[in-house]
Design a protein around this motif. Structure first.
Motif, PDB file in Angstrom:
ATOM      1  N   PHE A   1       3.012  -4.369   4.924  1.00 12.64           N
ATOM      2  CA  PHE A   1       2.512  -5.103   3.699  1.00 12.64           C
ATOM      3  C   PHE A   1       3.394  -6.212   3.614  1.00 12.64           C
ATOM      4  CE2 PHE A   1       3.659  -5.792  -0.833  1.00 12.64           C
ATOM      5  CZ  PHE A   1       2.201  -5.931  -1.268  1.00 12.64           C
ATOM      6  N   HIS A   2       4.638  -6.013   3.922  1.00 15.18           N
ATOM      7  CA  HIS A   2       5.924  -7.234   3.440  1.00 15.18           C
ATOM      8  C   HIS A   2       5.469  -8.364   4.385  1.00 15.18           C
ATOM      9  CE1 HIS A   2       9.570  -9.071   2.594  1.00 15.18           C
ATOM     10  NE2 HIS A   2       9.793  -9.241   3.982  1.00 15.18           N
ATOM     11  N   SER A   3       5.074  -7.987   5.671  1.00 20.42           N
ATOM     12  CA  SER A   3       4.457  -9.088   6.697  1.00 20.42           C
ATOM     13  C   SER A   3       3.205  -9.948   6.370  1.00 20.42           C
ATOM     14  CB  SER A   3       4.685  -8.619   7.993  1.00 20.42           C
ATOM     15  OG  SER A   3       5.869  -7.931   8.378  1.00 20.42           O
ATOM     16  N   SER A   4       2.483  -9.180   5.353  1.00 22.99           N
ATOM     17  CA  SER A   4       1.080  -9.349   5.111  1.00 22.99           C
ATOM     18  C   SER A   4       1.009 -10.695   4.150  1.00 22.99           C
ATOM     19  CB  SER A   4       0.114  -8.283   4.940  1.00 22.99           C
ATOM     20  OG  SER A   4       0.485  -7.933   3.609  1.00 22.99           O
ATOM     21  N   LYS A   5      -0.013 -11.028   3.736  1.00 24.86           N
ATOM     22  CA  LYS A   5      -0.331 -11.994   2.617  1.00 24.86           C
ATOM     23  C   LYS A   5      -0.592 -11.529   1.494  1.00 24.86           C
ATOM     24  CE  LYS A   5      -1.211 -16.127   5.677  1.00 24.86           C
ATOM     25  NZ  LYS A   5      -2.320 -17.115   5.891  1.00 24.86           N
ATOM     26  N   ALA A   6      -1.018  -9.963   1.544  1.00 22.58           N
ATOM     27  CA  ALA A   6      -1.429  -9.464   0.293  1.00 22.58           C
ATOM     28  C   ALA A   6      -0.146  -9.275  -0.992  1.00 22.58           C
ATOM     29  CB  ALA A   6      -1.513  -7.810   0.807  1.00 22.58           C
ATOM     30  N   ALA A   7      -0.822  -9.584  -2.129  1.00 25.82           N
ATOM     31  CA  ALA A   7       0.009  -9.448  -3.221  1.00 25.82           C
ATOM     32  C   ALA A   7       0.293  -8.128  -3.805  1.00 25.82           C
ATOM     33  CB  ALA A   7      -0.631 -10.471  -4.104  1.00 25.82           C
ATOM     34  N   VAL A   8      -0.781  -7.222  -3.455  1.00 29.83           N
ATOM     35  CA  VAL A   8      -0.683  -5.988  -4.127  1.00 29.83           C
ATOM     36  C   VAL A   8      -0.930  -4.921  -3.137  1.00 29.83           C
ATOM     37  CG1 VAL A   8      -0.902  -6.416  -6.333  1.00 29.83           C
ATOM     38  CG2 VAL A   8      -2.771  -5.850  -5.064  1.00 29.83           C
ATOM     39  N   ASP A   9      -0.623  -3.489  -2.931  1.00 32.11           N
ATOM     40  CA  ASP A   9      -0.796  -2.669  -2.137  1.00 32.11           C
ATOM     41  C   ASP A   9      -2.467  -2.302  -2.416  1.00 32.11           C
ATOM     42  OD1 ASP A   9      -0.948  -0.086  -3.647  1.00 32.11           O
ATOM     43  OD2 ASP A   9       1.319  -0.788  -3.956  1.00 32.11           O
ATOM     44  N   GLU A  10      -2.898  -1.503  -1.407  1.00 30.73           N
ATOM     45  CA  GLU A  10      -4.205  -0.831  -1.484  1.00 30.73           C
ATOM     46  C   GLU A  10      -4.685  -0.212  -2.814  1.00 30.73           C
ATOM     47  OE1 GLU A  10      -5.434   1.562   1.580  1.00 30.73           O
ATOM     48  OE2 GLU A  10      -3.452   1.784   2.436  1.00 30.73           O
ATOM     49  N   TYR A  11      -3.668   0.782  -3.109  1.00 33.06           N
ATOM     50  CA  TYR A  11      -3.931   1.694  -4.187  1.00 33.06           C
ATOM     51  C   TYR A  11      -3.702   1.082  -5.502  1.00 33.06           C
ATOM     52  CZ  TYR A  11      -2.320   4.572  -0.307  1.00 33.06           C
ATOM     53  OH  TYR A  11      -2.269   4.962   1.000  1.00 33.06           O
TER      54      TYR A  11
END
Length: 339
Positions: free
Chosen positions: A316-326
């Motif tokens: 997650f930290h390495s991704s561009k996602a702002a929130v986790d999937e849950y």
């Protein structure tokens, strides 16, 4: 088949009598994950927006699947609907039975003189082995946007393998909702690890807000990492070495994050019914919060789960996602209402 035809006719008659044929919303639950989240989100928005809803293809085989274990409405979803039914003033439900894959729901207002609700999963659906946090996800939006303060207590398993823990809701969902102007508290009054007849969780909203003032949330970027919190809640008989835990975490995170990032580790022993250990890794960023949780049943399993959760955090930290999937799923009902 005949049963389906009768059900459709009954639903049409009910909607017509209630004057809801023109504003009914049809939800195809086979789109997306196709399970409990579709039901929870649909029920919450139906009540908040006062829209009748038909939920079709609920927990049915999809795509190349030829069958699904125990299709249709299961005990935990049945208990979920029962709690909502008790909170409302005579709502109308069609297809409200175990195994049903089509539900018609016509909402009503909250009971005017009731502010405190309590439900025991084992009494309503003895086979409802899933955890209370799933039910919390559907009632929280209703409570947050009600016209009065509300308190709901749910008795049932508080922690279960591969399900979200109450600590995730406390440390990840609640802070993000505060950014929307929504304030709620979630308290574990009694722990129940993978035990349907034990556990007690309470959710309270003291100062609900109207949906017209729900603030929008812009999350183009999660921002810089500010802090990592490790929460470990273990049954009294679970063998846990705090020094070993800190050593393992240091090894897993070494070279991945700055040494300036603060890492807090909180360990608590509780009486919980089964020998288990619940782990939550939550990380706070400038603009967001994320979390990953799981349960270990042995010391060796604990070491393995720590590695898995740290791996998820790294991804997650390495991704561009702002929130986790849950969190993404749980924020939907609130964001839909934001202005």
């Amino acid at each position: 088949d005949k049963e389906l035809a009768n059900e459709l006719i009954d639903g049409f008659v009910v909607l017509k009598k209630a004057g809801r044929l023109k504003d009914v919303v049809v939800i195809d639950a086979s789109v997306g994950e196709g399970g409990g989240q579709a039901l929870r989100t649909s029920l919450a928005l139906s009540i908040i927006l006062n829209k009748a809803v038909i939920i079709e293809n609920f927990r049915l085989p999809r795509g190349t699947e030829t069958r699904i274990k125990e299709p249709g409405l299961r005990p935990v979803q049945y208990a979920n609907m029962e709690l909502i039914r008790r909170m409302l003033n005579n709502p109308i439900l069609v297809g409200y039975k175990l195994g049903s894959h089509r539900l018609i729901f016509i909402p009503s207002s909250l009971k005017p003189q009731c502010n405190i609700f309590e439900i025991a999963l084992s009494e309503i659906a003895p086979d409802a082995t899933s955890i209370v946090t799933k039910i919390i996800q559907s009632v929280a939006p209703i409570m947050a946007l009600a016209d009065k303060s509300l308190s709901v207590t749910i008795k049932g398993s508080t922690h279960k393998i591969d399900d979200l823990s109450p600590e995730y809701l406390q440390e990840v969902l609640v802070p993000m909702l505060e950014r929307l102007g929504i304030n709620l508290t979630i308290d574990v009054e009694e722990y129940g690890f993978n035990v349907s007849g034990r556990g007690r969780l309470k959710i309270t909203v003291e100062k609900p807000i109207s949906r017209e003032v729900v603030r929008p949330l812009e999350l183009g970027d999660k921002g810089d990492l500010e802090k990592i919190d490790i929460s470990v809640i273990a049954s009294n008989d679970f063998c846990l070495d705090e020094a070993e835990l800190k050593k393992n975490l240091s090894q897993e995170l070494k070279g991945f994050i700055s040494s300036k990032i603060k890492i807090d580790i909180a360990i608590r022993k509780v009486d919980a019914g089964n020998s288990m250990c619940c782990i939550l890794i939550s990380s706070r960023y400038q603009n967001s919060v994320c979390g990953f949780a799981n349960i270990a049943t042995t010391t060796n399993d604990f070491t393995k789960k720590i590695k898995e959760l740290v791996g998820k955090f790294k991804d997650f930290h390495s991704s561009k996602a702002a929130v986790d999937e849950y969190l993404a799923d749980m924020l939907i009902p609130y964001l839909i209402l934001a202005k």
